[in-house]
Scaffold this motif. Structure first.
Motif, PDB file in Angstrom:
ATOM      1  N   LEU B 174       7.969   4.012  11.090  1.00  0.00           N
ATOM      2  CA  LEU B 174       7.114   3.905  12.459  1.00  0.00           C
ATOM      3  C   LEU B 174       5.676   4.108  11.954  1.00  0.00           C
ATOM      4  CD1 LEU B 174       7.729   3.322  15.158  1.00  0.00           C
ATOM      5  CD2 LEU B 174       7.623   5.286  16.187  1.00  0.00           C
ATOM      6  N   TYR B 175       5.502   5.152  11.448  1.00  0.00           N
ATOM      7  CA  TYR B 175       4.223   5.714  10.682  1.00  0.00           C
ATOM      8  C   TYR B 175       3.739   4.537  10.174  1.00  0.00           C
ATOM      9  CZ  TYR B 175       0.943   7.639   7.538  1.00  0.00           C
ATOM     10  OH  TYR B 175      -1.070   8.740   7.217  1.00  0.00           O
ATOM     11  N   GLY B 176       4.692   4.119   8.760  1.00  0.00           N
ATOM     12  CA  GLY B 176       3.984   2.543   7.989  1.00  0.00           C
ATOM     13  C   GLY B 176       3.321   1.666   8.783  1.00  0.00           C
ATOM     14  N   THR B 177       4.659   1.700   9.181  1.00  0.00           N
ATOM     15  CA  THR B 177       4.034   0.104  10.358  1.00  0.00           C
ATOM     16  C   THR B 177       2.416   0.357  11.189  1.00  0.00           C
ATOM     17  OG1 THR B 177       6.133   0.479  12.104  1.00  0.00           O
ATOM     18  CG2 THR B 177       6.453  -0.720   9.949  1.00  0.00           C
ATOM     19  N   THR B 178       2.177   1.338  11.742  1.00  0.00           N
ATOM     20  CA  THR B 178       1.217   1.730  12.316  1.00  0.00           C
ATOM     21  C   THR B 178       0.114   2.101  11.853  1.00  0.00           C
ATOM     22  OG1 THR B 178       1.966   3.715  13.299  1.00  0.00           O
ATOM     23  CG2 THR B 178       2.785   1.196  14.336  1.00  0.00           C
ATOM     24  N   GLY B 179       0.475   3.439  11.002  1.00  0.00           N
ATOM     25  CA  GLY B 179      -0.566   4.135  10.407  1.00  0.00           C
ATOM     26  C   GLY B 179      -1.077   5.221  10.833  1.00  0.00           C
ATOM     27  N   THR B 180      -0.680   5.463  12.713  1.00  0.00           N
ATOM     28  CA  THR B 180      -0.977   6.854  12.900  1.00  0.00           C
ATOM     29  C   THR B 180       0.592   7.568  12.967  1.00  0.00           C
ATOM     30  OG1 THR B 180      -2.017   6.823  14.931  1.00  0.00           O
ATOM     31  CG2 THR B 180      -0.562   4.923  15.311  1.00  0.00           C
ATOM     32  N   LEU B 181      -0.015   8.688  13.703  1.00  0.00           N
ATOM     33  CA  LEU B 181       0.940   9.554  14.305  1.00  0.00           C
ATOM     34  C   LEU B 181       1.013   9.774  15.687  1.00  0.00           C
ATOM     35  CD1 LEU B 181       1.181  12.375  11.506  1.00  0.00           C
ATOM     36  CD2 LEU B 181       3.484  10.367  12.200  1.00  0.00           C
ATOM     37  N   ASN B 182      -0.019   9.449  15.855  1.00  0.00           N
ATOM     38  CA  ASN B 182      -0.178   9.648  18.010  1.00  0.00           C
ATOM     39  C   ASN B 182      -0.232   8.535  19.177  1.00  0.00           C
ATOM     40  OD1 ASN B 182      -2.202   9.523  20.503  1.00  0.00           O
ATOM     41  ND2 ASN B 182      -3.113  11.366  19.552  1.00  0.00           N
ATOM     42  N   PHE B 183       0.659   9.452  20.093  1.00  0.00           N
ATOM     43  CA  PHE B 183       1.604   8.369  20.965  1.00  0.00           C
ATOM     44  C   PHE B 183       0.990   7.509  21.127  1.00  0.00           C
ATOM     45  CE2 PHE B 183       5.139  12.160  22.164  1.00  0.00           C
ATOM     46  CZ  PHE B 183       5.584  11.522  20.805  1.00  0.00           C
ATOM     47  N   ALA B 184       0.079   7.899  22.240  1.00  0.00           N
ATOM     48  CA  ALA B 184      -0.643   7.319  22.884  1.00  0.00           C
ATOM     49  C   ALA B 184      -1.334   5.651  21.772  1.00  0.00           C
ATOM     50  CB  ALA B 184      -1.487   6.578  23.314  1.00  0.00           C
ATOM     51  N   GLN B 185      -1.832   5.573  20.374  1.00  0.00           N
ATOM     52  CA  GLN B 185      -1.997   4.830  19.734  1.00  0.00           C
ATOM     53  C   GLN B 185      -0.749   4.395  18.908  1.00  0.00           C
ATOM     54  OE1 GLN B 185      -4.541   6.330  16.464  1.00  0.00           O
ATOM     55  NE2 GLN B 185      -5.538   7.362  17.685  1.00  0.00           N
ATOM     56  N   LEU B 186       0.595   4.846  18.756  1.00  0.00           N
ATOM     57  CA  LEU B 186       1.674   4.094  18.509  1.00  0.00           C
ATOM     58  C   LEU B 186       1.820   2.866  19.381  1.00  0.00           C
ATOM     59  CD1 LEU B 186       3.891   6.784  17.209  1.00  0.00           C
ATOM     60  CD2 LEU B 186       2.900   4.840  15.782  1.00  0.00           C
ATOM     61  N   ALA B 187       1.949   3.444  20.939  1.00  0.00           N
ATOM     62  CA  ALA B 187       2.243   3.069  21.803  1.00  0.00           C
ATOM     63  C   ALA B 187       0.910   1.466  22.117  1.00  0.00           C
ATOM     64  CB  ALA B 187       1.951   3.066  23.895  1.00  0.00           C
ATOM     65  N   MET B 188      -0.064   1.897  21.421  1.00  0.00           N
ATOM     66  CA  MET B 188      -0.798   0.345  21.272  1.00  0.00           C
ATOM     67  C   MET B 188      -0.368  -0.276  19.930  1.00  0.00           C
ATOM     68  SD  MET B 188      -4.683   1.420  23.047  1.00  0.00           S
ATOM     69  CE  MET B 188      -4.751   2.361  21.339  1.00  0.00           C
TER      70      MET B 188
END
Lengths: 107, 469
Positions: B174-188
């Motif tokens: 998940l981190y690899g595809t989005t580059g973030t660990l924050n829930f709100a940013q992940l959701a976006m």
């Protein structure tokens, strides 16, 4: 922050390598019967994750992944510490660390 | 008072209690078990009361830690369960040497759960999860001289280590595809590409292990049977409840964009979990093992509620867990008393239980009725709201399967009632002494089961706190 030389390696290579490591770990957990070797296999799984996190961190130029790795290492050490203590207890009770001997509970 | 301190109040109080216990352990080595247990239960009661005052909403540590009304409520539910279990465990703990160690480990897992509930970041979530599961393995092994206990601990630590490996692999993808660990940013950033689906499946498998959903349930029955009763009830109520809360919030916030995908997965998991849990519960002879499979089946119902993915879904899951705390702890309270005083844990030992211990048999019956979902007990309303939330999706096949499963579950819950009330026993159990603390705990459980069934205020309150999907 991250040496340029690592960024010349394509990200796919890291993903494939860690996927292979992870699968080796999973197969180890599922097939071996010695409790200590199972813990080694779990460590292998966690290290595959560490490799993946570090390479993604380098790929994204974002330090969060590398920091995550430190925490995983610390937690894995704690997990193994508790696990080995439990293996010691098992050995004291059954004189074996083979998980096939742990069949007192079933049904 | 400092706002940041108030935001972290539940965690800080638990930490302070842990340190008080550690210092006490060093300073007054020879304190009697009764004194220690009174003190600890007093501290836990204060902890529970403090949960109702000075609650704040906000974020801390660069958005890693978040708290709001709903999370505070979830923590209060866990605090209540912790207090009830601690009261029930007094009879058993009095005979043990390591009371302080027991509570330090137990409170550490509670601290981990609080951090997990408040997490707004995958790193925080992972750390909370591990903090709440590693000490539990040590607790499962608390009866050092018993082989069963260490076997249970072994199975628990193995499955927990393996499942956190799976979870971490999912997190790293998940981190690899989005580059973030924050829930709100992940959701976006989640858009449903194949790698994210893969990581979601791994995360779901990790969650499945922790909530013991079928097909990840194989460790549950063994661990529940082998561990001491107090630890079993903690595992089945508190630890499962915390993971369910977190699972609901992760699915509803981070994986909101993938809702169509995970609905089908939850559907499958819920059906499998209910059916397998129920079928295996029928053939159990050990009461703790029986309750293990019954708790697996209950998770199936909770997953139905969760699959509704709406404001009702959040509210009904939390409401059901609260009721589940009361009903399961009612049953476990009786088992704890019987086990501490006679050492008996088989269903056959309970033959003629009503003749020797009418009150305890009634408590057990009411708890089992609530677990089975018979009105007017609270369990009925809990299941009703769960199925209503699930029905919001318009999938009535799922609801029908759930209704049929409730009938099956009625069979095996009533089997215990029949054994207690109607069967003769040549060697009946003697009359058990119920000391003050277990008595308070059982009375609280009974009050919860009956009163929640008659008032809707609580559900309305939880509903008003839940965020809309």
């Amino acid at each position: 922050m991250i040496p340029q030389i690592f960024q010349t390696v394509p990200i796919e290579h890291f993903v494939y390598l860690s996927a292979v490591l992870f699968v080796i770990g999973v197969v180890g957990v599922l097939t071996r019967s010695n409790a200590i070797i199972i813990f080694m296999s779990v460590e292998l799984m966690l290290n595959a994750v560490n490799l993946l996190l570090v390479s993604f961190s380098s790929y994204h130029q974002d330090p969060a992944g590398q920091i995550f790795v430190f925490f995983i290492m610390a937690v894995a050490a704690a997990e193994v510490a508790v696990g080995l203590a439990i293996i010691t207890m098992i050995y004291r009770n059954t004189h074996s660390v083979d998980i096939n001997d742990m069949s007192r509970l079933k049904g | 008072m400092n706002e940041a301190l108030l935001l972290m109040k539940p965690e800080l109080i638990v930490t302070v209690i842990i340190f008080i216990l550690l210092i006490l352990h060093v300073a007054r080595e020879n304190s009697s078990p009764a004194y220690l247990l009174n003190l600890i239960n007093g501290l836990l009661f204060i902890n529970f009361l403090c949960g109702f005052f000075f609650n704040r909403e906000g974020t801390l540590f660069g958005d890693m830690y978040v708290t709001n009304g709903l999370i505070v409520l979830e923590k209060n539910i866990l605090n209540l369960g912790m207090l009830l279990i601690s009261l029930q465990a007094t009879d058993w703990l009095k005979k043990k040497d390591f009371i302080v160690e027991f509570y330090v480990l137990l409170l550490t897992t509670l601290l981990g759960m609080f951090f997990m509930l408040s997490s707004n970041n995958l790193l925080m979530f992972y750390l909370g999860l591990e903090l709440s599961s590693i000490p539990l393995a040590a607790l499962a092994n608390f009866e050092l001289e018993k082989r069963k206990s260490s076997e249970a601990a072994m199975k628990f630590i193995m499955s927990s280590a393996f499942s956190s490996g799976l979870l971490l692999f999912g997190i790293s993808m998940l981190y690899g595809t989005t580059g973030t660990l924050n829930f709100a940013q992940l959701a976006m950033l989640i858009d449903g590409n194949p790698l994210q689906l893969f990581s979601f499946i791994l995360l779901l498998a990790g969650f499945g292990f922790k909530i013991s959903a079928v097909p990840f349930h194989l460790w549950t029955a063994d661990v529940y049977e082998g561990s001491p009763v107090a630890v079993t009830s903690y595992l089945s109520v508190i630890s499962k409840g915390a993971i369910l809360f977190v699972m609901a919030s992760v699915l509803f916030t981070v994986f909101k964009p993938l809702v169509e995908t995970w609905y089908n997965m939850l559907y499958l998991l819920a059906v499998l979990t209910m059916i397998i849990g129920n079928l295996f519960a029928i053939r159990q002879q050990n009461l703790k093992r029986f309750l293990a499979f019954s708790s697996i089946a209950q998770v199936g119902f909770i997953l139905i509620g969760m699959s509704g993915s709406s404001q009702e879904a959040t509210a009904s899951v939390i409401y059901f867990v609260l009721i589940y705390v009361f009903s399961n702890l009612g049953a476990f309270g009786v088992i704890a008393l019987v086990s501490a005083q006679t050492g008996k844990e088989e269903i056959d030992d309970y033959k003629g239980f009503y003749l020797s211990n009418p009150m305890l048999a009634l408590v057990m019956t009411l708890s089992l009725f609530s677990l089975a979902g018979i009105p007017p007990t609270a369990g009925f309303f809990g299941k009703f709201f769960l199925l209503m939330a699930g029905a919001g999706k318009g999938n009535f096949v799922l609801i029908t399967i759930a209704a049929l499963n409730m009938v099956i579950s009625l069979y095996y819950y009533l089997r215990i009632v029949k054994v207690m009330f109607m069967e003769k026993n040549e060697t009946p159990m003697e009359k058990l002494q119920i000391s003050l603390f277990p008595r308070i705990s059982l009375l609280t459980c009974m009050a919860g089961i009956i009163l929640i069934g008659f008032t809707t205020l609580l559900y309305d309150y939880i509903f008003s706190l839940s965020t809309s999907f």
